[in-house]
Enzyme design. Structure first.
Site, PDB file in Angstrom:
ATOM      1  N   ASP A 189      -3.347 -50.610  29.090  1.00 26.21           N
ATOM      2  CA  ASP A 189      -2.643 -51.697  28.408  1.00 26.21           C
ATOM      3  C   ASP A 189      -2.257 -51.289  26.991  1.00 26.21           C
ATOM      4  OD1 ASP A 189      -3.148 -53.190  30.680  1.00 26.21           O
ATOM      5  OD2 ASP A 189      -4.951 -54.109  29.859  1.00 26.21           O
ATOM      6  N   SER A 240      -9.963 -53.033  31.334  1.00 26.56           N
ATOM      7  CA  SER A 240      -9.497 -54.113  32.182  1.00 26.56           C
ATOM      8  C   SER A 240     -10.009 -53.975  33.605  1.00 26.56           C
ATOM      9  CB  SER A 240      -7.968 -54.146  32.194  1.00 26.56           C
ATOM     10  OG  SER A 240      -7.487 -55.088  33.123  1.00 26.56           O
ATOM     11  N   ASP A 288      -5.537 -44.701  28.073  1.00 21.92           N
ATOM     12  CA  ASP A 288      -5.753 -46.130  28.208  1.00 21.92           C
ATOM     13  C   ASP A 288      -4.520 -46.696  28.917  1.00 21.92           C
ATOM     14  OD1 ASP A 288      -6.869 -48.737  27.735  1.00 21.92           O
ATOM     15  OD2 ASP A 288      -5.489 -48.945  26.047  1.00 21.92           O
ATOM     16  N   ASN A 301      -8.243 -55.300  35.837  1.00 25.40           N
ATOM     17  CA  ASN A 301      -6.966 -55.433  36.539  1.00 25.40           C
ATOM     18  C   ASN A 301      -6.177 -54.135  36.555  1.00 25.40           C
ATOM     19  OD1 ASN A 301      -7.035 -58.379  37.000  1.00 25.40           O
ATOM     20  ND2 ASN A 301      -6.966 -58.492  34.774  1.00 25.40           N
ATOM     21  N   GLY A 318      -9.155 -53.724  23.668  1.00 19.30           N
ATOM     22  CA  GLY A 318      -9.845 -52.534  24.134  1.00 19.30           C
ATOM     23  C   GLY A 318     -11.225 -52.763  24.715  1.00 19.30           C
ATOM     24  N   ASP A 367      -4.516 -47.173  22.106  1.00 18.33           N
ATOM     25  CA  ASP A 367      -3.827 -48.018  21.128  1.00 18.33           C
ATOM     26  C   ASP A 367      -4.779 -48.990  20.443  1.00 18.33           C
ATOM     27  OD1 ASP A 367      -2.698 -51.041  22.624  1.00 18.33           O
ATOM     28  OD2 ASP A 367      -4.179 -49.679  23.457  1.00 18.33           O
ATOM     29  N   ARG A 416     -13.627 -57.559  29.197  1.00 15.56           N
ATOM     30  CA  ARG A 416     -13.212 -58.953  29.023  1.00 15.56           C
ATOM     31  C   ARG A 416     -14.322 -59.853  28.488  1.00 15.56           C
ATOM     32  NH1 ARG A 416     -12.381 -61.444  34.388  1.00 15.56           N
ATOM     33  NH2 ARG A 416     -11.120 -59.570  34.661  1.00 15.56           N
TER      34      ARG A 416
END
Length: 245
Positions: free
Chosen positions: A9, A128, A7, A130, A50, A186, A53
């Site tokens: 972020d 994400s 992952d 991004n 996780g 995470d 969005r």
């Protein structure tokens, strides 16, 4: 193991903090306008962390009993729709990333580099949209030949975490079966994704979700920092692409 799927972020970069601030700036006035309980960091971990969005927006609103039309991804940030709110949050995040940048976790970079040196395949799997600009801002782009992010998932019709599809897609691109791949996450939804995909090992990184919650949702083990795993990446791997991880 022959591949490690990360992952982004909160695992490779501390962009989770930027995301948390952006979500707080979005939802604090929105929830106040609806007269419901105020937004807290606990909401981020319970409803958003996780997930894609728009799913995160919908999940939190539903948790407060708020029903808004879904709208369309093309909705402007002023629109009072799930997509509009999601786009409003993204505008805040993009501005912070542009002005402040992001520095990856040193322990995470050290582990990635050690894995690459041993011939282990690596990929980024992020909800994400991004992920690509975040990797570029962090100077990590050239390390990851495979990136499955929210944009890729939308293009391919892959359901987001906690479904395992995005991780399975990344493993397939690396030519590695799930049983020979490690998922590093995470978020509760992320470790649940790894468990649902029957991956060989699911590693939780506790950046705030809590070790107990990560284990309850599917992590086989939990670390505070990925540097803790460096000793498991040995130079005497018995066959190409294998590692004790």
């Amino acid at each position: 193991m022959s591949a490690v799927l990360f992952d982004l972020d909160g695992v490779l970069t501390p962009t989770a903090v930027v995301h948390m601030h952006a979500w707080a700036r979005l939802f604090t006035p929105v929830l106040a306008a609806h007269g419901v309980a105020p937004y807290t960091d606990a909401d981020y971990f319970a409803f958003i962390d996780g997930k894609p969005r728009y799913d995160g927006v919908h999940s939190l609103l539903a948790g407060r009993g708020i029903a808004l039309p879904w709208g369309d991804p093309s909705d402007g940030p002023e629109a009072e729709t799930v997509c509009g709110l999601g786009n409003r949050k993204n505008a805040v995040f993009t501005e912070v990333l542009r002005t402040e940048g992001v520095t990856p976790y040193p322990g995470s970079v050290a582990l990635v580099d050690a894995l690459i040196a041993q011939g282990v395949g690596v990929a980024v799997v992020s909800s994400s949209r991004n992920a690509v600009p975040v990797l570029a801002a962090a100077g990590l782009t050239d390390r990851f030949p495979v990136v499955v992010d929210g944009l890729v998932a939308a293009e391919r019709g892959l359901p987001g975490k906690p479904a395992p599809d995005t991780y399975l897609d990344a493993a397939a691109q690396l030519g590695v079966p799930a049983a020979r791949a490690v998922v590093v996450e995470d978020a509760e939804s992320g470790v649940a994704s790894g468990r649902a995909g029957d991956f060989g090992l699911v590693v939780g990184v506790d950046r705030g979700a809590g070790a107990d919650a990560l284990i309850a949702n599917g992590a086989d083990l939990v670390v505070q920092d990925l540097a803790e795993l460096l000793s498991d990446v040995t130079p005497e791997t018995p066959e190409h692409g294998s590692t004790p991880l």
